[in-house]
Structures are given as C-alpha cells and as structure tokens.
Design a protein around this motif. Structure first.
Motif, short mmCIF file in Angstrom:
data_model
loop_
_atom_site.label_atom_id
_atom_site.label_comp_id
_atom_site.label_asym_id
_atom_site.label_seq_id
_atom_site.Cartn_x
_atom_site.Cartn_y
_atom_site.Cartn_z
N LEU A 151 -9.20 -0.27 -15.53
CA LEU A 151 -9.41 0.81 -14.59
C LEU A 151 -10.89 1.06 -14.43
O LEU A 151 -11.65 0.94 -15.41
CB LEU A 151 -8.72 2.09 -15.07
N ASP A 176 -12.25 3.78 -14.24
CA ASP A 176 -12.65 5.06 -14.82
C ASP A 176 -13.65 4.88 -15.96
O ASP A 176 -14.51 5.73 -16.19
CB ASP A 176 -11.42 5.81 -15.35
N ASP A 230 -5.54 0.43 -3.98
CA ASP A 230 -5.38 0.66 -5.42
C ASP A 230 -6.71 1.02 -6.07
O ASP A 230 -6.80 1.94 -6.89
CB ASP A 230 -4.80 -0.59 -6.07
N ARG A 231 -7.76 0.28 -5.69
CA ARG A 231 -9.07 0.57 -6.27
C ARG A 231 -9.59 1.92 -5.82
O ARG A 231 -10.26 2.64 -6.58
CB ARG A 231 -10.06 -0.54 -5.88
N ARG A 267 -7.91 4.65 -7.88
CA ARG A 267 -8.36 4.70 -9.26
C ARG A 267 -9.77 5.28 -9.36
O ARG A 267 -10.14 5.84 -10.41
CB ARG A 267 -8.33 3.30 -9.87
N TYR A 327 -1.32 10.76 -12.43
CA TYR A 327 -2.55 10.92 -13.17
C TYR A 327 -2.32 11.23 -14.65
O TYR A 327 -3.15 10.89 -15.50
CB TYR A 327 -3.43 12.00 -12.51
N ARG A 344 -1.89 7.85 -15.84
CA ARG A 344 -3.17 7.15 -15.82
C ARG A 344 -4.08 7.61 -16.96
O ARG A 344 -4.76 6.80 -17.61
CB ARG A 344 -3.86 7.38 -14.48
N GLU A 372 1.77 3.95 -8.78
CA GLU A 372 0.72 3.61 -7.83
C GLU A 372 1.32 3.25 -6.46
O GLU A 372 0.79 3.64 -5.42
CB GLU A 372 -0.11 2.45 -8.38
#
Length: 786
Positions: free
Chosen positions: A8, A10, A124-125, A128, A72, A75, A100
């Motif tokens: 991810l 993040d 998707d990106r 994220r 989330y 996630r 997702e």
C-alpha cells in the motif's frame, strides 16, 4: 516486508501527511483504532455570528457511508500488520480486495465524468492514496482561519469530492453571504480542479460547511501522482497506438516515394512494416511531435452502452480508440424542401375566343350575348356584353381565376336584357382535370328543352345550344413556407458511425471547422429533405465475442493542432480529412435514405388506415396575420380588366369611367386610364403596382370623368386582406354612394387581379448587408493552424 503481502502507498505517503489530524477526521494519523468514526467529543464552531453546532452521529447506513468505514478499518488493520512485520492473512487480503471492488463500483457512479479518466488499477491506487474526511454536522471543511477549517491550506493543488452527506459553499472565506448546496459526487475547492487539460465541472468557493454528516475525499497532488504513476512508462505505448491510427497516417507516415512505379498501400501494411517504415524514414520532427502529444493525451475508460462525458464539447478534442469500439450518435432532423416540390397551379387563364350557332337568336331580336365562367362555388368572371351581334359573337376576352384544386368549371352564355332577367343561351360543366395546360378547342353548349308532358331522361331533356371556343393556360407558383409548413421529423440517438480499434474521431472537425458538419448534412442534397445533425455524442459499443473493455485516448484541440503544426504536414493532413469527410457523407446518405423510406411508408400506411388515401388535399392558404408581417414592403401587381353594369350616364351623356385603387390608410394609389364614352361596361385592361405595408384592405372606387366640373363617384368596393393575401382573381361587387343608392336588377361589378412579388428572404437580406455568418466560414479549416 513479506513479498507475498499486498503493498500500500500508505507506508510512503503517511510521512508526508499532516499527522496532527486525528484518524476520526481524515487519513491515517497517530491513531489507528477508530478509522473514519464520527466525532462526538465536543461542539464544532459554527458559522461566524451564528449558533454553534454540536457534534452528531451519522445515521446514513447505505452506499459509501457504510462501505467506506469497513474498507478503511480493514485497510488500517492490514497496514498495522505490515508495520509490525507480521504476515497479512490471505483471508484478510481477499476481504480487502472485495471491499476495494465494492468501493470502486460505488465511487465510479458518483462522478462518471471524473472516474472515466481512471482505469481499474489507477482507481485502486487513487483510493489507497486519497485522504478521506468524515465530518460531523456543523464542521467547516475549508475557509479562513477564523472558522477553524478541518483541512488546513497546502501549497499544492487540493480539491474535494463529496461522497455522502450535504455541504453548503460560500464565496466569502468567512462563510457569510449567499450559499450553494452541492450534491453527492460534486467536486469543489478553493481553486479550479483540472485533470491534465480537462476541467471536471467543479465549483470554486471560499468556504465549505457541512449541513449533514459527510464523507469527503481529498483530491490532492500526491494522490493523483500516485494514481497515475504508470504514465511514466505508459506514454510510449500511447505514442505507438497513435502512430498506427489510420486517421493519422498522413501525418505520422512518410509520403510514398515518387520514383517507385506503384504507391505504397499503407492500409494493407502489417504492424511491423509500419513500425519499420516509421523508424527508418520518418523525420525527427514528427517523432518529437508524437511524443509530446502522447504525454498530454488522456486515457478514458468507457463502459459499453454508456456515454462518454466531457466538460468541453466533443468537437474541441480528438478521440482515438485504443481498445474496443464506440458508436458516434446524433439527432437527425429531416425537413421537407419546399423548393424541391413541383410547382402548383395557382391561376387558370381562359381565353374566350368566340361562339357559334347560339340558340335564341331571331331576325327581330338579335342576341346580346356575354359569357360567364364559374370555377367552384364563388369564383367567376364575365365578358362584356356584345350588342346585337347575333348567334356568332366574337368575345376575344382573357379571363383569369385563382385555382385552389376545384374539380368543376362551368361555362354559361347569356342573352342580355335591359328591362328583364337575362335569358340562357347555353351552358356546360366540365372537369378541370380534362383541361390541361395549353388545351384549346370547342365545347358544346346545351340548354333544357321546352316540352310538355311527363318526366323524361335527363339526356333527352337537353338540346344542342351552340359551340364555345376557348383556350386554357395555367400559371404555376413555387410552394412557399407561408402557405405550407414543411414536414419535419427528428430521429434521436441515431448511430452514424461505428469506430473500431485505431479509428479516430474529432480530427475532421478541428481541421475543417464547420465545413465538416455541413459536408455531412449535404448527404441529402439530392433528396427531397434537408438534414440537420445535432447533439453528437460517443457511446460505448458492444462487439460480439470481444472484451467489454473500451479504452480511448483523448487530446485537446490545442494540443492536437500543435502536434500537426510541429509535424510540418498540415496540407497532407487537411487533404486526408477532406477525403474522410466525404467517405462519412456517403454513410450518412445511406442512413438518411433508409429513414426517409421508412417515414414515407409509415405515412402511406396511416392514410390507408384512416381511409384518406384518395381524399382531396386541403387548400394551402397563407394565414393573414403572417402575411401582413412577411409581405410588408412587398409589391402588389394589380390588373384592372373591366367593369359591368355601372350606374349613371344616359343616352346623350355616356359614362367616361376610370378606377382608383389604394390600400386603406395609404397615400399611394393606382389609377386607370379614362375611357371616353365607354358606358356601363368599360374595358380598361390596365396594369400597375402598389407597395404593401401591412394594410387590412384594398379600396376600389370608380369615377365618372367630367372635363368642366368635379368628377362624380359612381361606385366603391373593398377587398379584404383575407381575400387578397393568397392572390386574387375575380369580380368585386360595387355599391353606389349613399345618396345615389337605388334598386336595380343588375349588380355592378369590377374585375381585377392581384399578384404578389415574393417577399425578400431575411437570410438574403443579411447577405446583402454583409451580416451573414455562413459567408465567413470559407477558410475555417486552416484558421486553427495559423
């Protein structure tokens, strides 16, 4: 980190975020236990000068409001697991992927205009990397520091996407003044949001206030860079797709060698052959221009059956199909061409030459004959009386009657009697259809027999009463929009073209301008209907046995024009666009013929169903109110032929008549010549014209000329606008002035004709004044390249 676990962004982007924000109000911060939970720990400042709002829990449990928190939480759990160095369970990974997909499906439907620019991987990106805010009622999303906004100002681009709830926008950063409510899926912010060269129908405001619990996505520079990270190596593939588009072959491929005996057919070349020719023979200018265009082109993802959305008109961009197929649709309106219709019969001109062997003549009382021609129930003209000419008179009279699809015409010859009713010499009724244009000949007159006794057959009750020699001519007139509304029909959402892989759309509009649309509409130039194309749109097509995925490349008009200019092949490309426009015209012509044939078949079926196939057509007339406006300033050509049974005069002082005609209220007048000693039946045969300015009646007065005193008024008549707006041919009743009225056996009549010059077309008037916009479109194609 375990290579088998998901990765991810993040872990990278978290360090760039403002970690002072709690997790309950946005992206991942210092805490990871209550992601996207509503804040209820205290009141939020309300609008300055207004009541302070207290925090409130969200009540909406559908759609993104319920899916996003679950996504989330999952996630964040994956993120925490990866941070701790443990392996992420496969069940958790599968659950994350499933969530997702659910979020992507929900979020695509919110703003199709924006998310058509993202493929599945890019979306998707984006999800994220995009921060999400869950705000309670009363929070300020952005604005001045006085209202304590939830998201602080940053140097980069930032806009917001409303995922759920309701937000009010204010132009004033302090949140005062007029407000505007925005709905789910709306993009808003303090600056305009652009994705490449495209705008996204966003709203610019100074402050944003939450009227309900809301979930908002932050479209920042970092999130967009993460979403489109694949463009760094994808531009080369885009350039390769453009290079092999047939529509751009005249730009990207070199000209054929003139020394070769036969030209190279690029359409039959394979992919490898085109690539080799491009690499070996094409100039560096074309390669560089293609690379620049590939960098700024936008990839669009289209679902079959869905419309391609764009903030700018489609004719301001170029589309190339990289995968799948699309349909170009438009609304087609067919309007009947009145000029293409055959002219209709407007007037029938009858020359009454002579008569032979009329009945009723005797050696003591010779005939005083005259002829009456009657068309339908009310239209008629009458020849002057010929005194004491006997059974073989020579009338030599030209009469005119307006024709309105009447079926029968009647010819009657009468013997004039001054002191009693006139006697019938003979009559005949004929079908107008039998009197074709140019017909000349004799017709036999009949009259009832004088017999006593019982009833007999109609044929035996009539006897021969002489012959009448006539000639028939017709005046024809083109059908006008004032007398007939052209038939019009619109077919919406018609498929004009199907574009397959490597085809392009939009380059002809950019190079040719409005000439391209006019070229397509000229497809019906040889048909009886005019074509108007409007509301062009692109719809995702469905190919049997093919993948449902449709990918398009879009470049703005400015970028594409720069590409053509840098390639230094403007003339070749312009000529290629002209050829492709003519090819598309043939396709539009085929579609138009099919629609017209279907339309005519439906009309015939409706008429047969209603039993109106052989019914007579309604008379086409001009509405008087429209006539008074449309013919203002037109010229009326007036013919005054003769008058009958005028009163006045005597044995020793015959009338010297003349006629005056003027439109009521106008000072202009038309006056005939004075006929010396013409008596009660003058024949003027005078022609003149009057200017028409919207008057409601034509006034006629007949005067007796007196050399040594004032002229005497004999009679007056009026023709109303309802009678002369469609042209007039016939007899107008006359009445004597008030003090001279007396009872007579014979009605005074005057025969006149009125014909109108066609009014000036407003479009022609604009051309004459130099204000015609169509006259300035001649060089639109090259203007974009200058």
């Amino acid at each position: 980190m375990n290579s088998r676990t998901i990765s991810l962004p993040d872990l990278v982007t978290e360090k760039k975020r403002n970690t002072a924000l709690s997790l309950s109000e946005g992206f991942a911060g210092a805490r990871h236990d209550i992601a996207l939970a509503a804040t209820t720990v205290g009141p939020w400042p309300g609008r300055p000068g207004k009541k302070i709002f207290a925090g409130a829990d969200e009540s909406d449990g559908t759609g993104l409001t319920s899916v996003l928190p679950i996504y989330y939480r999952c996630r964040q759990l994956v993120l925490s697991t990866e941070k701790s160095g443990h392996r992420v369970p496969s069940k958790m990974t599968t659950e994350l992927r499933s969530l997702e997909k659910s979020v992507a499906r929900e979020i695509r439907a919110l703003n199709p205009l924006l998310f058509q620019r993202f493929d599945d991987g890019q979306l998707d990106r984006l999800m994220r990397a995009m921060p999400f805010l869950r705000l309670s009622t009363g929070r300020w999303l952005f604005g001045s520091e006085d209202i304590c906004p939830a998201w602080p100002k940053s140097q980069g681009q930032r806009s917001f996407l409303l995922l759920s709830g309701k937000i009010s926008l204010y132009l004033d950063p302090n949140g005062v003044g007029e407000r505007q409510e925005v709905a789910r899926g709306c993009i808003f912010g303090e600056k305009h949001f652009r994705l490449g060269d495209e705008s996204m129908m966003d709203i610019v405001a100074g402050a944003a206030h939450c009227d309900e619990p809301c979930i908002v996505g932050v479209l920042g520079t970092d999130a967009l860079e993460a979403a489109f990270a694949d463009r760094a190596f994808g531009n080369r593939k885009i350039a390769q797709s453009m290079r092999h588009a047939p529509a751009l072959a005249s730009v990207v491929l070199p000209d054929p060698d003139p020394t070769q005996p036969r030209g190279v057919d690029f359409a039959s070349m394979t992919f490898a052959q085109k690539t080799q020719m491009f690499e070996e023979k094409q100039t560096g200018a074309v390669k560089h221009a293609l690379e620049e265009l590939a960098k700024v082109a936008t990839r669009l993802q289209l679902i079959p059956g869905r419309e391609l959305l764009s903030d700018t008109p489609l004719d301001e961009s170029v589309l190339m199909i990289a995968q799948g197929c699309v349909e170009v649709r438009a609304d087609m309106q067919m309007t009947e061409k009145l000029d293409a219709l055959p002219p209709k019969k407007k007037r029938i001109r009858i020359y009454v030459d002579r008569a032979e062997k009329l009945a009723g003549d005797s050696w003591m009382d010779k005939l005083d004959p005259y002829c009456i021609v009657k068309l339908g129930e009310f239209k008629r003209f009458q020849t002057p009386v010929l005194w004491n000419v006997g059974p073989n008179p020579k009338f030599e009279y030209n009469g005119v009657l307006t024709y309105s699809n009447e079926e029968d015409i009647e010819f009657t010859v009468m013997d004039h009697d001054k002191f009693s009713a006139d006697d019938l010499c003979g009559s005949v009724t004929m079908k107008v259809a039998d009197l074709y244009d140019g017909w000349s000949g004799k017709i036999e007159l009949q009259k009832p027999k004088r017999s006593l006794g019982g009833m007999k057959d109609n044929d035996t009750m009539m006897e021969f009463a002489g012959k009448l020699f006539i000639t028939v001519r017709y005046d024809y007139e083109k059908i006008s929009s004032l007398t007939r509304e052209p038939k019009t029909r619109t077919w919406t959402d018609q498929v004009l073209f199907t574009l397959k892989e490597n085809d392009a759309w939009g380059h002809e509009q950019i190079m040719l301008g409005s000439v391209f649309k006019r070229t397509l509409e000229q497809a019906t130039s040889q048909l009886a209907f005019a074509l108007d194309l409007s509301n062009f749109r692109i719809i995702g097509g469905q190919m049997r046995g093919a993948n449902d995925k449709i990918t398009l490349l879009k470049a703005s008009k400015k970028r594409f024009v720069d590409f053509v200019k840098k390639s230094q092949r403007e003339k070749q490309f312009l000529q290629a666009c002209r050829g492709s426009a003519l090819d598309k015209q043939q396709l539009v012509k085929t579609i138009s013929k099919r629609l017209i044939d279907r339309w005519e078949t439906e009309e015939q079926a409706n008429l047969m169903r209603k039993g109106l196939w052989d019914a007579p057509k309604d008379e086409e007339v001009i509405d008087p109110s429209r006539f008074r406006v449309a013919f203002r300033g037109a010229k009326a050509n007036i013919s005054v032929r003769n008058a009958l049974n005028l009163s006045g005069g005597g044995w020793f002082d015959k009338l010297d008549p003349y006629a005056i005609l003027r439109f009521r209220g106008s000072k202009a007048e038309f006056r005939t010549s004075v006929l010396q000693d013409a008596g009660a039946d003058p024949i003027w045969d005078c022609e003149g014209h009057l200017a028409y300015n919207g008057e409601v009646a034509l006034e006629i007065s007949v005067w007796d000329y007196d050399k040594y005193s004032a002229d005497d008024l004999i009679a007056t008549g009026v023709v109303q606008v309802e009678q002369f707006c469609n042209g007039f041919e016939g007899m107008v009743p006359l009445s004597a002035p008030g003090e001279k009225k007396k009872k007579t056996l014979k009605q005074s009549l005057i025969t006149i004709g009125i014909m109108w010059d066609p009014p000036q077309d407003p479009n022609e008037k604009r051309k004459a004044l130099g204000n015609d916009p169509a006259a300035t479109m001649g060089s639109t194609g090259m203007r974009a390249l200058m």
